[in-house]
Enzyme design. Structure first.
Site, PDB file in Angstrom:
ATOM      1  N   ARG A 402       3.667  53.981  70.206  1.00  0.00           N
ATOM      2  CA  ARG A 402       3.620  52.914  71.231  1.00  0.00           C
ATOM      3  C   ARG A 402       3.568  51.529  70.635  1.00  0.00           C
ATOM      4  NH1 ARG A 402       0.796  49.855  74.845  1.00  0.00           N
ATOM      5  NH2 ARG A 402       1.392  50.126  76.952  1.00  0.00           N
ATOM      6  N   CYS A 403       2.683  51.404  69.772  1.00  0.00           N
ATOM      7  CA  CYS A 403       2.606  50.004  68.910  1.00  0.00           C
ATOM      8  C   CYS A 403       3.870  49.689  68.655  1.00  0.00           C
ATOM      9  CB  CYS A 403       1.481  50.253  67.866  1.00  0.00           C
ATOM     10  SG  CYS A 403      -0.065  50.457  68.472  1.00  0.00           S
TER      11      CYS A 403
END
Length: 413
Positions: A402-403
């Site tokens: 996600r990052c």
């Protein structure tokens, strides 16, 4: 029930309609950044300042990232690489001036050196200029001789940075995020990352792909980072408040989203101010329309203040358990929580290795780091399809799938 107003109709551009109203709608377009020369700048002397816990093997990190990008493409996702977008945007003269102005800090370099450096950068083609903006430049790499009028030049060591590198560009989630049809340019908290937003700002302002895109929240003061912002459901936003996003930032974001009709409820979620839990998405991410994966040590303690619009102002509730406040705001009976196991050592290890940081490609389908075996097993046992990727080197900057991704278009829920 929240309904988007006419002004928030998803913007249509050639190819794909841009817009995001959830964490789990089918992913169509995403911005990634392939690790590059900026990671080669990391040394034992500077990696802490530049927010890396180790020195990544860059070639292996690139291989791992290529596999990640190819996995997304194989699932029908259009992958836009930040470096390509930057270089393409630099075809604009206004973009070049924008980028050079952000990269050259006259307060640190002094006026004579800043002027000489700016003049040099203006001579570079888009590829070379983009490289400098991302990878930085040392005093040894300056192409002109020593400036007799620059005390800064005389007093710095040759290996010092005249322009700092941006190794955290890998984590494209933080410097911008989309909500509805608009993009929010964030304000990053730590000095090592502040200039990243100048590149995302430049891209959204000058790249033809984003022509006509309107801005949502944009702050130069109160820090808000994209890793702290979760779009729980259409109109419902959770904002982590901790090491990177301040209470003032969360409040300013909420008021801005209300003013623009982009949300009806914002949950301000206090998290620990520590490296292991730097963002909300390091302890909790959405994996389905009604489900989150969450670090078990905080399931019972995580709370939220519910901020709602009331007339021309806002109301702020007392803190309540996060899972209850989220379910209530989302209009569902219960938020399903998938935790990372009862063994506290395994749970802590896998949280540190971004086991809770998953990227949803569709409801119930997520990309996760393969090393987090216990977490991935529990996700699979809960009916979530897990697409594992390697992360021996990508994880050195403390960030998961996600990052490393900024969704630009998802199918609306």
């Amino acid at each position: 029930m929240f309904e988007m107003t006419l002004r928030d109709t998803v913007l249509t551009v050639p190819g794909t309609a841009l817009g995001v109203n959830s964490e789990v709608g089918t992913l169509r377009v995403v911005i990634l950044h392939r690790p590059g020369a900026e990671l080669q700048r990391l040394t034992p002397r500077n990696n802490d300042r530049l927010l890396f816990d180790g020195l990544p093997w860059v070639a292996r990190a690139q291989q791992e990232h290529d596999v990640f990008a190819d996995l997304l493409r194989s699932r029908g996702v259009e992958v836009l690489l930040l470096s390509d977008l930057l270089i393409e945007a630099l075809a604009s003269g206004a973009a070049r001036m924008h980028g050079i102005s952000a990269a050259v800090d006259s307060r640190r370099l002094g006026l004579p050196l800043a002027q000489e450096l700016s003049a040099y950068l203006r001579t570079l083609d888009a590829d070379d200029l983009g490289h400098v903006m991302m990878a930085g430049m040392t005093f040894n790499e300056l192409p002109f001789g020593e400036n007799e009028f620059s005390l800064v030049r005389r007093m710095h060591h040759g290996g010092d940075f005249v322009i700092d590198p941006l190794p955290n560009l890998l984590f494209t989630r933080d410097s911008s995020f989309w909500i509805g049809p608009r993009v929010a340019i964030t304000s990053l908290a730590l000095p090592a990352r502040v200039r990243e937003t100048s590149l995302t700002d430049l891209i959204y302002a000058h790249h033809p792909r984003f022509l006509g895109v309107r801005r949502a929240y944009e702050s130069r003061s109160a820090p808000v980072e994209g890793g702290d912002v979760l779009l729980l459901a259409p109109g419902v936003v959770a904002v982590g408040v901790g090491e990177r996003t301040t209470p003032a930032g969360a409040e300013a974001l909420a008021r801005s989203l209300f003013d623009d009709g982009l949300a009806h409820t914002v949950l301000a979620v206090p998290i620990a101010q520590e490296r292991a839990q730097m963002h909300l998405d390091t302890v909790c991410t959405m994996v389905d329309v009604d489900a989150v994966v969450m670090y078990p040590n905080i399931v019972d303690s995580l709370s939220a203040f519910t901020i709602s619009q009331k007339g021309d102002g806002v109301t702020i509730s007392r803190a309540a358990p996060f899972v209850d406040a989220a379910a209530d705001a989302m209009g569902i009976e219960k938020l399903r929580v998938i935790d990372t196991g009862l063994d506290p050592v395994t749970a802590e290890r896998e949280q540190w290795d971004d086991g809770n940081n998953t990227l949803a490609l569709a409801p119930g389908v997520v990309v996760a780091y393969e090393r987090n075996v216990e977490t991935n097993t529990r996700l699979a046992d809960s009916g979530i399809e897990v697409l594992p990727i390697a992360a021996s080197e990508l994880g050195t900057g403390r960030g998961g799938p996600r990052c490393m991704s900024c969704p630009v278009a998802r199918d609306p829920l």
